[in-house]
Design a protein around this motif. Structure first.
Motif, PDB file in Angstrom:
ATOM      1  N   GLU A  81      12.996  24.842  23.125  1.00 46.74           N
ATOM      2  CA  GLU A  81      11.571  24.818  23.451  1.00 46.74           C
ATOM      3  C   GLU A  81      10.847  24.021  22.369  1.00 46.74           C
ATOM      4  O   GLU A  81      10.448  24.552  21.336  1.00 46.74           O
ATOM      5  N   ARG A  82      10.697  22.720  22.605  1.00 49.57           N
ATOM      6  CA  ARG A  82      10.140  21.822  21.603  1.00 49.57           C
ATOM      7  C   ARG A  82       8.617  21.755  21.673  1.00 49.57           C
ATOM      8  O   ARG A  82       8.017  22.057  22.702  1.00 49.57           O
ATOM      9  N   GLU A 109      19.445  10.818  12.340  1.00 47.01           N
ATOM     10  CA  GLU A 109      20.154  11.821  13.134  1.00 47.01           C
ATOM     11  C   GLU A 109      19.646  13.221  12.829  1.00 47.01           C
ATOM     12  O   GLU A 109      19.485  14.047  13.751  1.00 47.01           O
ATOM     13  N   ALA A 110      19.369  13.504  11.558  1.00 44.85           N
ATOM     14  CA  ALA A 110      18.863  14.830  11.197  1.00 44.85           C
ATOM     15  C   ALA A 110      17.511  15.102  11.845  1.00 44.85           C
ATOM     16  O   ALA A 110      17.239  16.226  12.301  1.00 44.85           O
ATOM     17  N   ILE A 111      16.654  14.101  11.898  1.00 41.31           N
ATOM     18  CA  ILE A 111      15.333  14.279  12.520  1.00 41.31           C
ATOM     19  C   ILE A 111      15.484  14.498  14.016  1.00 41.31           C
ATOM     20  O   ILE A 111      14.852  15.399  14.590  1.00 41.31           O
ATOM     21  N   TYR A 112      16.290  13.678  14.671  1.00 46.11           N
ATOM     22  CA  TYR A 112      16.507  13.854  16.109  1.00 46.11           C
ATOM     23  C   TYR A 112      17.067  15.244  16.413  1.00 46.11           C
ATOM     24  O   TYR A 112      16.581  15.939  17.312  1.00 46.11           O
ATOM     25  N   SER A 119      14.159  22.680  17.637  1.00 43.46           N
ATOM     26  CA  SER A 119      12.733  22.902  17.950  1.00 43.46           C
ATOM     27  C   SER A 119      11.830  22.801  16.728  1.00 43.46           C
ATOM     28  O   SER A 119      10.779  23.439  16.670  1.00 43.46           O
ATOM     29  N   LEU A 120      12.219  22.012  15.750  1.00 39.85           N
ATOM     30  CA  LEU A 120      11.402  21.861  14.552  1.00 39.85           C
ATOM     31  C   LEU A 120      10.259  20.886  14.800  1.00 39.85           C
ATOM     32  O   LEU A 120      10.402  19.926  15.564  1.00 39.85           O
ATOM     33  N   ASN A 121       9.134  21.141  14.146  1.00 41.26           N
ATOM     34  CA  ASN A 121       8.060  20.150  14.140  1.00 41.26           C
ATOM     35  C   ASN A 121       8.404  19.163  13.029  1.00 41.26           C
ATOM     36  O   ASN A 121       8.003  19.326  11.884  1.00 41.26           O
ATOM     37  N   ASP A 126       6.791  18.939   4.910  1.00 34.96           N
ATOM     38  CA  ASP A 126       7.756  19.858   4.295  1.00 34.96           C
ATOM     39  C   ASP A 126       9.053  19.919   5.104  1.00 34.96           C
ATOM     40  O   ASP A 126      10.150  20.020   4.526  1.00 34.96           O
ATOM     41  N   THR A 127       8.941  19.857   6.415  1.00 31.42           N
ATOM     42  CA  THR A 127      10.136  19.860   7.264  1.00 31.42           C
ATOM     43  C   THR A 127      10.948  18.596   7.040  1.00 31.42           C
ATOM     44  O   THR A 127      12.185  18.645   6.937  1.00 31.42           O
ATOM     45  N   LEU A 128      10.281  17.462   6.945  1.00 30.40           N
ATOM     46  CA  LEU A 128      10.979  16.201   6.696  1.00 30.40           C
ATOM     47  C   LEU A 128      11.687  16.221   5.340  1.00 30.40           C
ATOM     48  O   LEU A 128      12.827  15.749   5.223  1.00 30.40           O
TER      49      LEU A 128
END
Length: 201
Positions: A81-82, A109-112, A119-121, A126-128
């Motif tokens: 659920e993105r 690839e990690a971002i995709y 389901s990460l924003n 901070d997530t990046l």
């Protein structure tokens, strides 16, 4: 052979392209130049059109173009659920910084995967940074690059600028002077093989 590919992280066709590029790289030894195309830049408002009417319940289910794309690539349809409205400018800034260290492919690839599987924003800084820990050494420099939009000139926004560069869909691959957009891997494989063999188009 280096094949440019225009992409954006929140595009399902580009999620398929991640697997296409990995497979084509293994088969042909080609490399890919990932070009940042931002589908939803800040200047472009979100579409507020009315939702589509529900399909009649007595009709048999038929596959969508996207369903066929997943099937052609042999990957499952994502079920996570993105976030439905996620811009991606920070993602592209991060990738451009990672190119300086030569580690952009694992970050891409990690971002995709972070978006489509977890389901990460992924546009949150901070997530990046968390996603980049496995490959980027200068995390402070990465954060600064994102915050200051250091690579803004390398990110092509939709619509007009993208169209002016010849990109109407992502992913778009440039192979032998031709553009291939939203194509199954069989078409891309044939184009690469033809170009490597020197056969005329």
């Amino acid at each position: 052979m280096i094949i440019p590919v225009a992409h954006d992280f929140n595009c399902p066709w580009c999620w398929v392209a991640l697997f296409q590029t990995k497979q084509l790289k293994a088969e042909f030894g080609v490399e890919f130049e990932w070009r940042a195309y931002e589908l939803m830049p800040e200047a472009l408002p979100w579409d507020e059109s009315a939702p589509r009417p529900e399909a009649k319940t007595d009709r048999p289910k038929t596959p969508t173009r996207m369903d066929l794309a997943y099937a052609a690539q042999g990957i499952p349809k994502p079920t996570a659920e993105r976030a439905k409205r996620m811009r991606t400018h920070n993602c592209h800034e991060a990738v451009e910084f990672a190119k300086l260290e030569g580690v952009h492919e694992p970050l891409i690839e990690a971002i995709y995967r972070g978006y489509w599987e977890q389901s990460l924003n992924v546009n949150e800084i901070d997530t990046l940074i968390e996603l980049a820990k496995a490959c980027v050494s200068d995390l402070a420099g990465l954060r600064l690059a994102i915050e200051t939009k250091q690579f803004n000139d390398k990110i092509v926004p939709y619509d007009d600028e993208a169209y002016a560069s010849g990109v109407y869909n992502v992913p778009t691959y440039w192979i032998g002077g031709e553009r291939y957009a939203e194509q199954p891997i069989s078409v891309l494989r044939e184009a690469i093989a033809r170009e490597l063999s020197g056969q005329p188009r």
